[in-house]
Scaffold this motif. Sequence first.
Motif, mmCIF file in Angstrom:
data_model
loop_
_atom_site.group_PDB
_atom_site.id
_atom_site.type_symbol
_atom_site.label_atom_id
_atom_site.label_comp_id
_atom_site.label_asym_id
_atom_site.label_seq_id
_atom_site.Cartn_x
_atom_site.Cartn_y
_atom_site.Cartn_z
ATOM 1 N N UNK A 153 0.828 -1.206 0.000
ATOM 2 C CA UNK A 153 0.000 0.000 0.000
ATOM 3 C C UNK A 153 0.863 1.258 0.000
ATOM 4 N N UNK A 154 1.961 1.237 0.749
ATOM 5 C CA UNK A 154 2.869 2.385 0.782
ATOM 6 C C UNK A 154 3.471 2.651 -0.592
ATOM 7 N N UNK A 155 3.819 1.585 -1.302
ATOM 8 C CA UNK A 155 4.459 1.734 -2.610
ATOM 9 C C UNK A 155 3.562 2.464 -3.597
ATOM 10 N N UNK A 156 2.263 2.298 -3.441
ATOM 11 C CA UNK A 156 1.318 2.899 -4.375
ATOM 12 C C UNK A 156 1.258 4.411 -4.265
ATOM 13 N N UNK A 157 1.755 4.962 -3.143
ATOM 14 C CA UNK A 157 1.712 6.408 -2.899
ATOM 15 C C UNK A 157 0.302 6.949 -3.119
ATOM 16 N N UNK A 158 -0.675 6.229 -2.568
ATOM 17 C CA UNK A 158 -2.076 6.598 -2.720
ATOM 18 C C UNK A 158 -2.425 7.800 -1.847
ATOM 19 N N UNK A 159 -3.521 8.451 -2.191
ATOM 20 C CA UNK A 159 -3.962 9.603 -1.404
ATOM 21 C C UNK A 159 -4.458 9.172 -0.029
ATOM 22 N N UNK A 160 -4.966 7.954 0.086
ATOM 23 C CA UNK A 160 -5.405 7.435 1.382
ATOM 24 C C UNK A 160 -5.148 5.929 1.410
ATOM 25 N N UNK A 161 -4.716 5.429 2.567
ATOM 26 C CA UNK A 161 -4.591 3.987 2.767
ATOM 27 C C UNK A 161 -5.764 3.536 3.624
ATOM 28 N N UNK A 162 -6.467 2.513 3.153
ATOM 29 C CA UNK A 162 -7.621 1.942 3.841
ATOM 30 C C UNK A 162 -7.181 0.663 4.549
ATOM 31 N N UNK A 163 -7.291 0.636 5.872
ATOM 32 C CA UNK A 163 -6.882 -0.525 6.658
ATOM 33 C C UNK A 163 -8.127 -1.235 7.180
ATOM 34 N N UNK A 164 -8.321 -2.478 6.755
ATOM 35 C CA UNK A 164 -9.495 -3.247 7.189
ATOM 36 C C UNK A 164 -9.091 -4.232 8.287
ATOM 37 N N UNK A 165 -9.206 -3.807 9.532
ATOM 38 C CA UNK A 165 -8.860 -4.634 10.691
ATOM 39 C C UNK A 165 -7.524 -5.341 10.473
ATOM 40 N N UNK A 166 -6.454 -4.590 10.305
ATOM 41 C CA UNK A 166 -5.171 -5.179 9.876
ATOM 42 C C UNK A 166 -4.512 -6.092 10.896
ATOM 43 N N UNK A 167 -4.957 -6.086 12.151
ATOM 44 C CA UNK A 167 -4.342 -6.965 13.153
ATOM 45 C C UNK A 167 -5.255 -8.115 13.576
ATOM 46 N N UNK A 168 -6.452 -8.197 13.005
ATOM 47 C CA UNK A 168 -7.429 -9.167 13.518
ATOM 48 C C UNK A 168 -7.043 -10.611 13.229
ATOM 49 N N UNK A 169 -6.236 -10.851 12.187
ATOM 50 C CA UNK A 169 -5.833 -12.222 11.847
ATOM 51 C C UNK A 169 -4.491 -12.615 12.453
ATOM 52 N N UNK A 170 -3.908 -11.719 13.245
ATOM 53 C CA UNK A 170 -2.563 -11.953 13.764
ATOM 54 C C UNK A 170 -2.584 -12.607 15.134
#
Length: 252
Positions: A153-170
Motif C-alpha cells: 500500500x505504501x508503494x502505491x503512494x495513494x492519497x489514502x490507505x484503507x486498513x481493514x482490521x489489519x491486526x485481527x488475523x494476527x
Amino acid sequence: MIKVQGLVKRFGGVAVLDGIDLAIEQGEIIVVIGPSGTGKSTLLRCLNFLERPDAGYLTIGDLAVDVTKASRADILEARRRTAFVFQNYALFANKTALENIAEGLIVVNRWPKEKAHARAREILERIGLTDKADAYPASLSGGQQQRVGIGRAMAAQAEVILFDEPTSSLDPEWVEEVLALMKQLAQERQTMLVVTHEMGFARDVADRVIFMEGGRIVEQGPPSRLFGDPQDPRTRDFLRKVLANQVSLDAT
C-alpha cells in the motif's frame, strides 16, 4: 481531500450502509470503531470499489463520481488513489515479498519492472524487511506478511490507505510490530482510514474516531472526547463492553 456523500450499500435488500457522509482531510488519521456487522469494512470496500455502492457520491482529490455511474476508468482511478490493506494479508503465494510489493506498480501503474523492483526494495527497507526480499509468504510470520501488505500500500503512494482490521488475523505476538509500522505512517501524516478493534491505537494515533452502528455514523470526534465523554448512549454502551473485555483479557 476525500469526501463521501449519501453512500448506500444494500445486500439482499438490507442497507448495510445507510447514507454515509464523511470528509477526510489530507494527512488526517481516522479510526472507525463499532460492533461487528455494522458496515465498517463495507465502507472501506465501497471507497475502493471492491463493492459497488448502490447510491452516493465519492470525491478523491480532483476525481468526483456518482458511484452508480462510475465507469471502468473511474473505478481504476479510484483504486489508484486508495490503497487497501486486507485483514488476511491477500499476498500472492507464488510471489516473493519484493514481487508482492512491486506487482501493483507494474500492473496498475504500468511501471517498468526494474523501476518497480527498485521502489519495492526502498519500501522493504522502510518496513524493516530488507532481508526478506526473496522470501515467499509461506515462510513469513503473520506480522511479516501484514507488513508486506502495508508495504504494498505504501508503494502505491495513494492519497489514502484503507486498513481493514489489519491486526485481527494476527497472533498476539505479531500485533505490536504491525501497529508500530502504522504509527510510523501516522507520524509521517499519511492519510489513513482504519477499521480496528485496537482501542489503544485509536486513542494514541487517531485525529478523529468514528463510531458506527447499523450502517450509520452515530458519533465522531477527537479520541479524548469520544473515549472520555461519549454523547450517544450507543457509543457509551459499546465502549463500556469493549474496554471491560480488554481489561479482562489483560488480567488473564
